[in-house]
Design an enzyme around this catalytic site. Structure first.
Site: not given
Length: 385
Positions: A126, A130, A132, A159, A161, A247-248, A344, A370
């Site tokens: 998607m 430039g 986004g 970007f 995946t 759902q995402e 830690h 989002g």
């Protein structure tokens, strides 16, 4: 608090996933991080375990389960072990719903068995340089041939995946020009075979976290995509993409919840074993107070996420509900993991410790799917603001 969101089948699945992680993932995970992704055959082993095809109908090689709670179990077990399944989440939870909802019978027969088995890995393209998250401004274009048998696709994506290892890429592109009346119209989804001429993988982007999930730039130069690879109807991509957002965002929320709970576990165990000034770090009041705060936030978050899981399985999870879960989940996870890393000391910044990986991997959850700011806008809209 006692949880009621899972039944015996979910817990049996948990045991299977936990054993698989211990045998197949933990011993070699550091190699995956160095390589930038798991070996290709890992996804076939994951498919053989049944993880990739849980929501795929049995007739196409899956388990036919509609519940997303099995995916929540995977998130909890990977976070508990401080590992990831590479591009599993994008493949099985983000992309598969589009294929289930909008592919034709012929497309399902062609693609779903491979999606379930891990022989066919997917990505969705998607974002463009430039643009986004402004999908209406997508510049990648596809023109239908004169004889109506194929589209010629040109453009670039970033970007993405799983883009480097994918066999099938769902490309959001413009098939008709923008109009002043509807900037969102004219977008379509073409499913591109990555062996096609003109398709190429550009840079593999180096990220601060999620080291085993490859993220790449993709290029399309006169790629001929047969019309049989159009997903759904031409010009309907924007509505399709909106359909799966709840759902995402829920998947991001329960993954964030799992990382927060895992961070709390790792920090609690660490402070019991680590000593400072002659006594366990757990003995200091500050340590107790910090972990008490974290435990309370995690419990509140878990309650919200479990409620959202139940609503989703009942078909009642609204876009605003999912936005609330994602917003609260990712923000709480960020706070909790940061506090647990602090406990830690210097070792929290060393990647051999799970807390360091959780810290780096979780940061992006407030951005993808989002941003937190977008989630606030959605919730505000529900309030009538």
């Amino acid at each position: 608090m006692r949880r009621t969101v899972f039944d015996e089948d979910h817990e049996a699945f948990r045991t299977t996933v936990r054993d698989f992680i211990a045998k197949e993932v933990e011993p070699v995970f550091h190699e995956w991080e160095e390589q930038g992704h798991p070996p290709r055959d890992f996804y076939r082993r994951l498919g053989g375990l049944g993880v990739l095809g849980i929501q795929i109908p049995e007739e196409f090689g899956g388990a036919g389960e509609t519940s997303i709670k099995y995916a929540a179990v995977v998130a909890e077990e990977t976070s508990r072990a401080g590992v990831t399944f590479g591009n599993y989440q994008a493949h099985a939870l983000m992309i598969l719903p589009y294929l289930l909802a909008y592919s034709s019978r012929e497309q399902k027969e062609r693609w779903l068995p491979g999606v379930a088995s891990g022989d066919l890995m997917t990505a969705i393209a998607m974002t463009e340089p430039g643009t986004g998250t402004d999908l209406a401004n997508i510049q990648t274009r596809a023109e239908l041939s004169a004889d109506g048998t194929y589209y010629t696709l040109n453009g670039a994506k970033t970007f993405i995946t799983g883009g480097a290892l994918a066999d099938l890429v769902l490309v959001v592109c413009r098939t008709s020009p923008v109009t002043t009346d509807d900037r969102r119209g004219g977008l379509s989804i073409l499913c591109v075979d990555t062996t096609d001429d003109g398709f190429s993988v550009g840079r593999k982007l180096q990220k601060i976290g999620l080291k085993t999930s490859d993220t790449a730039e993709l290029s399309f130069v006169d790629v001929k995509v047969p019309v049989e690879n159009l997903l759904g109807e031409e010009g309907e991509a924007f509505s399709y993409l909106s359909h799966n957002l709840a759902q995402e965002r829920l998947t991001i929320a329960f993954a964030a919840t799992a990382t927060a709970r895992a961070a709390l576990h790792h920090a609690t165990e660490y402070v019991k074993e680590r000593t400072a000034f002659g006594k366990p770090v757990a003995a200091f009041q500050n340590t107790k107070f910090v972990l008490a705060e974290c435990a309370t936030e995690v419990e509140a978050l878990q309650t919200l996420t479990d409620r959202a899981l139940d609503l989703h399985d009942a078909g009642e999870l609204s876009v605003a509900d999912a936005a609330k879960a994602k917003l609260f989940g990712t923000e709480v996870a960020g706070r909790v993991i940061d506090k647990c890393l602090q406990l830690h000391g210097g070792y929290g910044y060393v990647t051999e410790y799970p807390i360091a990986r959780l810290y780096a991997d979780t940061r992006v959850s407030r951005i993808y799917g989002g941003t937190s700011e977008v989630m606030k806008m959605i919730v505000a809209k529900e309030l009538g603001l």
